[in-house]
Design a protein around this motif. Structure first.
Motif, PDB file in Angstrom:
ATOM      1  N   TRP A 197       5.312  -1.523  12.818  1.00  0.00           N
ATOM      2  CA  TRP A 197       3.933  -1.873  12.470  1.00  0.00           C
ATOM      3  C   TRP A 197       3.861  -3.005  11.447  1.00  0.00           C
ATOM      4  O   TRP A 197       2.868  -3.708  11.366  1.00  0.00           O
ATOM      5  CB  TRP A 197       3.167  -0.653  11.956  1.00  0.00           C
ATOM      6  CG  TRP A 197       3.627  -0.170  10.615  1.00  0.00           C
ATOM      7  CD1 TRP A 197       4.583   0.761  10.361  1.00  0.00           C
ATOM      8  CD2 TRP A 197       3.162  -0.618   9.345  1.00  0.00           C
ATOM      9  NE1 TRP A 197       4.756   0.914   9.007  1.00  0.00           N
ATOM     10  CE2 TRP A 197       3.883   0.082   8.364  1.00  0.00           C
ATOM     11  CE3 TRP A 197       2.212  -1.550   8.938  1.00  0.00           C
ATOM     12  CZ2 TRP A 197       3.682  -0.111   7.002  1.00  0.00           C
ATOM     13  CZ3 TRP A 197       2.009  -1.744   7.580  1.00  0.00           C
ATOM     14  CH2 TRP A 197       2.739  -1.020   6.636  1.00  0.00           C
ATOM     15  N   ARG A 198       4.912  -3.188  10.667  1.00  0.00           N
ATOM     16  CA  ARG A 198       4.901  -4.284   9.693  1.00  0.00           C
ATOM     17  C   ARG A 198       5.011  -5.629  10.378  1.00  0.00           C
ATOM     18  O   ARG A 198       4.594  -6.651   9.842  1.00  0.00           O
ATOM     19  CB  ARG A 198       6.027  -4.106   8.677  1.00  0.00           C
ATOM     20  CG  ARG A 198       5.812  -2.875   7.791  1.00  0.00           C
ATOM     21  CD  ARG A 198       7.039  -2.541   7.024  1.00  0.00           C
ATOM     22  NE  ARG A 198       8.113  -2.237   7.967  1.00  0.00           N
ATOM     23  CZ  ARG A 198       9.352  -1.934   7.629  1.00  0.00           C
ATOM     24  NH1 ARG A 198       9.699  -1.951   6.366  1.00  0.00           N
ATOM     25  NH2 ARG A 198      10.256  -1.651   8.533  1.00  0.00           N
ATOM     26  N   ARG A 258       0.832  -1.201   0.000  1.00  0.00           N
ATOM     27  CA  ARG A 258       0.000   0.000   0.000  1.00  0.00           C
ATOM     28  C   ARG A 258       0.868   1.252   0.000  1.00  0.00           C
ATOM     29  O   ARG A 258       0.641   2.182  -0.768  1.00  0.00           O
ATOM     30  CB  ARG A 258      -0.902   0.010   1.242  1.00  0.00           C
ATOM     31  CG  ARG A 258      -1.672   1.308   1.435  1.00  0.00           C
ATOM     32  CD  ARG A 258      -2.221   1.467   2.823  1.00  0.00           C
ATOM     33  NE  ARG A 258      -1.141   1.582   3.794  1.00  0.00           N
ATOM     34  CZ  ARG A 258      -1.325   1.720   5.102  1.00  0.00           C
ATOM     35  NH1 ARG A 258      -2.549   1.734   5.597  1.00  0.00           N
ATOM     36  NH2 ARG A 258      -0.313   1.828   5.917  1.00  0.00           N
ATOM     37  N   ASP A 259       1.866   1.287   0.843  1.00  0.00           N
ATOM     38  CA  ASP A 259       2.683   2.481   1.026  1.00  0.00           C
ATOM     39  C   ASP A 259       3.708   2.700  -0.072  1.00  0.00           C
ATOM     40  O   ASP A 259       4.204   3.810  -0.247  1.00  0.00           O
ATOM     41  CB  ASP A 259       3.393   2.424   2.380  1.00  0.00           C
ATOM     42  CG  ASP A 259       2.405   2.435   3.542  1.00  0.00           C
ATOM     43  OD1 ASP A 259       1.236   2.806   3.331  1.00  0.00           O
ATOM     44  OD2 ASP A 259       2.810   2.067   4.662  1.00  0.00           O
ATOM     45  N   ASN A 260       4.040   1.656  -0.816  1.00  0.00           N
ATOM     46  CA  ASN A 260       5.073   1.765  -1.845  1.00  0.00           C
ATOM     47  C   ASN A 260       4.551   1.511  -3.254  1.00  0.00           C
ATOM     48  O   ASN A 260       5.336   1.191  -4.140  1.00  0.00           O
ATOM     49  CB  ASN A 260       6.218   0.788  -1.533  1.00  0.00           C
ATOM     50  CG  ASN A 260       6.905   1.139  -0.237  1.00  0.00           C
ATOM     51  OD1 ASN A 260       7.292   2.279  -0.024  1.00  0.00           O
ATOM     52  ND2 ASN A 260       7.031   0.172   0.652  1.00  0.00           N
ATOM     53  N   PRO A 295       0.834  -5.223  13.489  1.00  0.00           N
ATOM     54  CA  PRO A 295      -0.116  -4.290  12.870  1.00  0.00           C
ATOM     55  C   PRO A 295      -0.812  -3.335  13.834  1.00  0.00           C
ATOM     56  O   PRO A 295      -1.204  -2.241  13.427  1.00  0.00           O
ATOM     57  CB  PRO A 295      -1.137  -5.210  12.198  1.00  0.00           C
ATOM     58  CG  PRO A 295      -0.392  -6.475  11.962  1.00  0.00           C
ATOM     59  CD  PRO A 295       0.569  -6.604  13.099  1.00  0.00           C
ATOM     60  N   LEU A 296      -0.970  -3.703  15.092  1.00  0.00           N
ATOM     61  CA  LEU A 296      -1.635  -2.792  16.031  1.00  0.00           C
ATOM     62  C   LEU A 296      -0.820  -1.532  16.288  1.00  0.00           C
ATOM     63  O   LEU A 296      -1.329  -0.558  16.839  1.00  0.00           O
ATOM     64  CB  LEU A 296      -1.927  -3.508  17.350  1.00  0.00           C
ATOM     65  CG  LEU A 296      -2.978  -4.606  17.268  1.00  0.00           C
ATOM     66  CD1 LEU A 296      -3.178  -5.259  18.631  1.00  0.00           C
ATOM     67  CD2 LEU A 296      -4.298  -4.071  16.741  1.00  0.00           C
ATOM     68  N   LYS A 297       0.426  -1.500  15.868  1.00  0.00           N
ATOM     69  CA  LYS A 297       1.284  -0.323  16.015  1.00  0.00           C
ATOM     70  C   LYS A 297       1.130   0.657  14.854  1.00  0.00           C
ATOM     71  O   LYS A 297       1.681   1.745  14.891  1.00  0.00           O
ATOM     72  CB  LYS A 297       2.759  -0.737  16.118  1.00  0.00           C
ATOM     73  CG  LYS A 297       3.081  -1.655  17.265  1.00  0.00           C
ATOM     74  CD  LYS A 297       3.142  -0.908  18.556  1.00  0.00           C
ATOM     75  CE  LYS A 297       3.580  -1.847  19.673  1.00  0.00           C
ATOM     76  NZ  LYS A 297       3.887  -1.139  20.885  1.00  0.00           N
ATOM     77  N   ALA A 298       0.382   0.292  13.820  1.00  0.00           N
ATOM     78  CA  ALA A 298       0.224   1.154  12.642  1.00  0.00           C
ATOM     79  C   ALA A 298      -0.549   2.418  12.998  1.00  0.00           C
ATOM     80  O   ALA A 298      -1.496   2.374  13.783  1.00  0.00           O
ATOM     81  CB  ALA A 298      -0.495   0.403  11.532  1.00  0.00           C
ATOM     82  N   GLU A 299      -0.133   3.532  12.411  1.00  0.00           N
ATOM     83  CA  GLU A 299      -0.872   4.779  12.609  1.00  0.00           C
ATOM     84  C   GLU A 299      -2.260   4.670  11.999  1.00  0.00           C
ATOM     85  O   GLU A 299      -3.219   5.226  12.523  1.00  0.00           O
ATOM     86  CB  GLU A 299      -0.114   5.949  11.985  1.00  0.00           C
ATOM     87  CG  GLU A 299       1.107   6.358  12.764  1.00  0.00           C
ATOM     88  CD  GLU A 299       1.766   7.589  12.177  1.00  0.00           C
ATOM     89  OE1 GLU A 299       1.054   8.422  11.567  1.00  0.00           O
ATOM     90  OE2 GLU A 299       2.990   7.705  12.337  1.00  0.00           O
ATOM     91  N   SER A 300      -2.374   3.978  10.875  1.00  0.00           N
ATOM     92  CA  SER A 300      -3.655   3.817  10.196  1.00  0.00           C
ATOM     93  C   SER A 300      -3.651   2.517   9.398  1.00  0.00           C
ATOM     94  O   SER A 300      -2.643   2.145   8.813  1.00  0.00           O
ATOM     95  CB  SER A 300      -3.905   4.991   9.253  1.00  0.00           C
ATOM     96  OG  SER A 300      -5.053   4.753   8.460  1.00  0.00           O
TER      97      SER A 300
END
Length: 86
Positions: free
Chosen positions: A56-57, A3-5, A60-65
Motif C-alpha cells: 500500500w505504500r 501516520r502508522d509509526n 495507496p489503493l491497496k491500503a486497508e484504510s
C-alpha cells in the motif's frame, strides 16, 4: 508511514497526476492506446518506480484504510478525442 509509526506530522500533501494503483484495470484497458500515455508507457514507468504491487505504500489503493492521513490535493488531467490534434 508517518501516520502508522508516529512520525513527523504531515499537514498536507499534493499529488500531481498520481498513479495510485497498478495492474489490469478498466481505465488502463480503455486508455491502452491513449494520446499521451500508452499501456506500454505505464508498464515501463511501473518498472522504473519499483516496489511490490501489493504494498500500500507503493500503491495507496491497496491500503486497508486511508483514515488519519493528512488533507490531500489531487491534481488529475484528461483528454477526449475531440480535443486531440496531431
Amino acid at each position: 508511514m508517518a501516520r502508522d509509526n508516529a512520525g513527523q506530522l504531515i499537514r498536507h500533501k499534493a499529488l500531481l497526476y498520481p498513479a495510485t494503483g497498478a495492474g489490469d484495470t478498466e481505465s488502463r484497458r480503455a486508455n491502452a492506446d491513449a494520446y499521451i500515455l500508452t499501456a506500454g508507457d505505464m508498464a515501463k514507468f511501473g518498472e522504473l518506480y519499483g516496489g511490490d504491487v501489493d504494498d500500500w505504500r507503493v500503491w495507496p489503493l491497496k491500503a486497508e484504510s486511508l483514515a488519519g492521513l493528512p488533507a490531500t490535493t489531487v491534481v488529475v488531467g484528461g483528454t477526449t478525442p475531440s480535443t486531440m490534434t496531431a
